[in-house]
Enzyme design. Structure first.
Site, PDB file in Angstrom:
ATOM      1  N   SER A 128      40.569   1.395 -72.169  1.00  0.00           N
ATOM      2  CA  SER A 128      40.835   1.852 -73.535  1.00  0.00           C
ATOM      3  C   SER A 128      41.285   0.767 -74.494  1.00  0.00           C
ATOM      4  CB  SER A 128      41.888   2.968 -73.504  1.00  0.00           C
ATOM      5  OG  SER A 128      43.104   2.487 -72.961  1.00  0.00           O
TER       6      SER A 128
ATOM      7  N   HIS B  25      37.913   8.081 -71.525  1.00  0.00           N
ATOM      8  CA  HIS B  25      37.219   7.603 -72.726  1.00  0.00           C
ATOM      9  C   HIS B  25      35.699   7.559 -72.542  1.00  0.00           C
ATOM     10  CE1 HIS B  25      40.599   6.457 -75.347  1.00  0.00           C
ATOM     11  NE2 HIS B  25      41.240   6.272 -74.210  1.00  0.00           N
TER      12      HIS B  25
ATOM     13  N   LYS C 200      40.317  14.358 -75.923  1.00  0.00           N
ATOM     14  CA  LYS C 200      39.700  13.300 -76.734  1.00  0.00           C
ATOM     15  C   LYS C 200      38.389  13.824 -77.326  1.00  0.00           C
ATOM     16  CE  LYS C 200      42.055   9.450 -74.494  1.00  0.00           C
ATOM     17  NZ  LYS C 200      43.043  10.223 -73.727  1.00  0.00           N
TER      18      LYS C 200
END
Length: 709
Positions: A498, A526, A557
């Protein structure tokens, strides 16, 4: 995992030097007790004398001398050099902890304990054993280059390190300057009479007698006269100590902690220092020592109050949490203190932050689902049918058909047998790693893995090893060294890292795992919703379905809600329902979140336009930043770092961007290596090209103002 092979002292020295610890260093393998064993050794004796009492597996001690400047105060209040400088207990402990971390990164996990004077064992005795120092007549230890002006710290460890054979020289001669200089005659032939030593007296915890007050003289804290006269030492003169005794006497506990948080005074404590200040104030004002104590108390209500405190009265309310005040001040002093930003608008490409409209480049809302009309409506519908909360853990009464539907939907989306949903991505790592590994297993983790992985690994009873970031040769080295030694070997990596946006070398990791009979665990926080077909993640991106054993995803996310999950085999889900501690001991996701997540996954599965727009925006933004002259690193994902380097400049850049209407987080040490500070830009599908172009204009404006581009 450390092998039984002896480690060269030269290797230890090279690691220390590369880390900036270019100080005298030596190793001893002598782990016997310092002093003859009494018939019935007490806990205190063991604490002060026995290395193996502190670390049963101890084989070696790495001893380092940390030099400091000896200072002589020209006028005013006299203090020893250890009081004039920062708290050496704290500083040397911090340096040794950082050194231990560097050793772990280079050598693998090992057991150790750090000693920095106040931590138990006699540091002088250990330094003598290592051959670094000799005894001195002032009862200290002596180094031929540093004299006696150094602090000793050492790492007691289970590493077997080859110790150099160092012959101790008889450095201390016959000058007897220290013995002659001591005004109280406390020194004689390497022995110290602590009842007469000024330093011992003004650091003592007990109330002092009239005679002891006289022996203290005019020294507020410590005394290093014996060191100042030693011919091996160099002494610097300074004008004043900078102490204000009257201010010290009137300080509350909070103020004291904040004022002296990084000084040795704080280690010694406020009570003893106020006692010393009171004694010196008596003398300074012409009062005859403590002979007229009652008269002094009557004259000064303030001194009377301090005397009451010293005699055992309460100094402050324990519930004030003063220890946290000091920790917060440390954050402020090193520039890492922050206040929580307050938004008054939904998460999106723009928003109102602290009352100001900004372009938002800090959100993980990759696809804009956090404020998507269909996702919001699904949350409302779930609340109408199931209520606001689930009411219990899933194993009791908190599991609904909605939770079951979500897990079936996610398993279909990830193309895996089964999914177990957790309350957060962090919970997922914390709960899964400890549940699937045990004593007799080995976890091998990438050195740049997310904090939730690191904490999850700590919760496991398995042995641990770390491999260099994305270094396949180093990973294979660890696998080869430990092949056949463990029941289960688990390799853990982030799918997308990240901080830099780089991808794990997952195909190579899987190949090595299969070659050496290991399992693979990928945290795809991610990557989920970003990579692969319709955002199915890193495993799908590389075509590795069926070859990665545990796939972690987040629901907060790209999915835009909250939660996490592990995709794996049905047997893994069944086991986690019995041993995943967040599943067993924390209330399940609320219906609103579950309903919203299901809708988000449906959107992803049926429409690739969201991920297509995300990648289009990411390419546009990166190209514009590079055109402007910024270094965007080696990101392979929409995560776009803008490398600045200097920590202070990075944070200043972030502040100036916000002043100009662009919100992007500054990331500095220790989250990233020192000297690699960056702005981490999070582009989303919700951004328009006009918004991104405007943001780049602001970047360019601030970059030129700060001479970064």
């Amino acid at each position: 995992m450390i092998t039984n092979k002896k480690i060269s002292i030269n290797k230890i020295k090279a690691i220390a030097k590369s880390f900036g610890l270019d100080f005298p260093l030596a190793v001893t393998n002598n782990m016997t007790d310092f002093y003859p064993l009494p018939a019935e050794p007490s806990e205190q004796w063991l604490f002060e004398s026995s290395p193996t009492y502190h670390l049963q597996s101890a084989k070696s001690a790495i001893v380092i001398l940390f030099p400091y400047d000896l200072v002589k105060i020209k006028k005013g209040i006299k203090i020893a050099s250890i009081g004039y400088h920062h708290d050496y207990h704290l500083l040397t402990h911090q340096k040794m902890q950082a050194f231990a971390t560097a050793l772990t990164a280079e050598l693998g996990e090992f057991e150790y304990k750090i000693f920095a004077d106040k931590d138990g064992l006699n540091d002088g005795e250990m330094a003598i054993r290592a051959g670094l120092v000799a005894r001195a007549k002032n009862s200290l230890v002596l180094h031929e280059d540093l004299g006696t002006a150094f602090n000793i710290s050492y790492l007691l460890t289970d590493l077997e390190i080859e110790a150099e054979v160092v012959k101790q020289s008889d450095l201390c001669g016959e000058c007897r300057r220290c013995e002659i200089a001591c005004p109280n005659g406390a020194l004689c032939d390497y022995k110290l009479d602590r009842k007469r030593c000024r330093s011992s007296l003004n650091q003592a915890k007990n109330t002092l007698s009239y005679q002891q007050v006289d022996l203290i003289g005019d020294w507020f804290f410590g005394c290093d006269i014996c060191q100042q006269v030693c011919p091996y030492n160099k002494v610097k003169s300074v004008d004043e100590s900078g102490l204000d005794l009257d201010a010290l006497m009137t300080m509350g506990k909070k103020a004291f902690k904040l004022a002296y948080k990084d000084k040795t005074y704080n280690y010694l404590g406020q009570t003893r220092l106020k006692r010393n200040a009171m004694i010196l104030l008596f003398k300074k004002r012409g009062i005859d020592g403590l002979a007229n104590y009652q008269e002094v108390i009557e004259r000064s209500p303030m001194l009377s109050e301090q005397y009451r405190i010293l005699e055992g009265g309460s100094m402050s309310n324990i519930h004030d949490l003063v220890f946290l005040e000091g920790k917060l001040q440390e954050l402020k002093d090193n520039g890492t203190y922050r206040k929580l930003p307050v938004f008054t608008t939904p998460s999106g490409s723009k928003g109102m932050l602290n009352g100001k409209e900004i372009i938002n480049l800090s959100s993980n809302n990759y696809l804009g689902f956090a404020n998507h009309p269909r996702v919001k409506q699904a949350a409302i519908d779930a609340v109408e049918k199931y209520g606001a909360g689930s009411g219990a853990v899933r194993t009791i009464a908190g599991n609904t058909d909605l939770h079951e539907k979500l897990e079936e939907k996610l398993a279909e989306f990830k193309r895996e047998e089964a999914v177990m949903v957790y309350q957060s991505g962090f919970n997922c790592n914390a709960g899964t790693i400890q549940a699937i590994t045990d004593k007799g297993d080995l976890i091998i983790s990438d050195e740049l893995n997310h904090a939730s992985i690191i904490d999850g690994v700590k919760l496991s009873k398995a042995d641990k090893a770390v491999f260099k970031h994305s270094d396949m040769a180093d990973l294979e080295r660890v696998l080869k060294e430990n092949q056949g030694k463990y029941n289960v070997t688990l390799i853990i990596t982030d799918g997308v890292f990240s901080m830099d946006g780089d991808l794990a070398k997952l195909p190579e990791i899987v190949e090595l795992a299969e070659k050496y009979g290991a399992l693979t665990y990928v945290d795809d926080a991610h990557g989920s919703g970003v990579l692969g077909e319709n955002g199915r993640g890193t495993v799908d991106h590389y075509g590795l379905h069926g070859r990665v054993d545990f796939i972690i995803g987040t629901l907060s996310k790209a999915i835009g809600v909250v939660g996490g999950y592990v995709a794996s085999k049905k047997v893994a889900k069944e086991w986690l329902s019995h041993r995943g501690r967040p599943i067993l001991f924390s209330t399940s996701l609320p219906p609103a979140a579950v309903g919203a997540i299901i809708e988000s996954v449906d959107l992803l599965m049926n429409d690739s336009s969201y991920t297509d727009k995300l990648w289009s925006n990411a390419r546009f933004f990166k190209a514009k930043l590079k055109e402007a002259g910024f270094d965007t690193g080696n990101s392979e994902t929409p995560i776009t770092p803008v490398i600045i380097g200097d920590e202070a400049k990075t944070m200043e850049f972030s502040r100036k961007l916000l002043e100009n209407g662009v919100f992007v987080s500054g990331i500095v040490f220790p989250t990233v290596p020192k000297g690699t500070g960056r702005l981490r830009c999070m582009v989303s599908a919700a951004h328009s090209e006009e918004e991104l172009a405007k943001a780049v204009e602001v970047f360019a404006k601030v970059g030129k103002e700060m001479a970064i581009i």
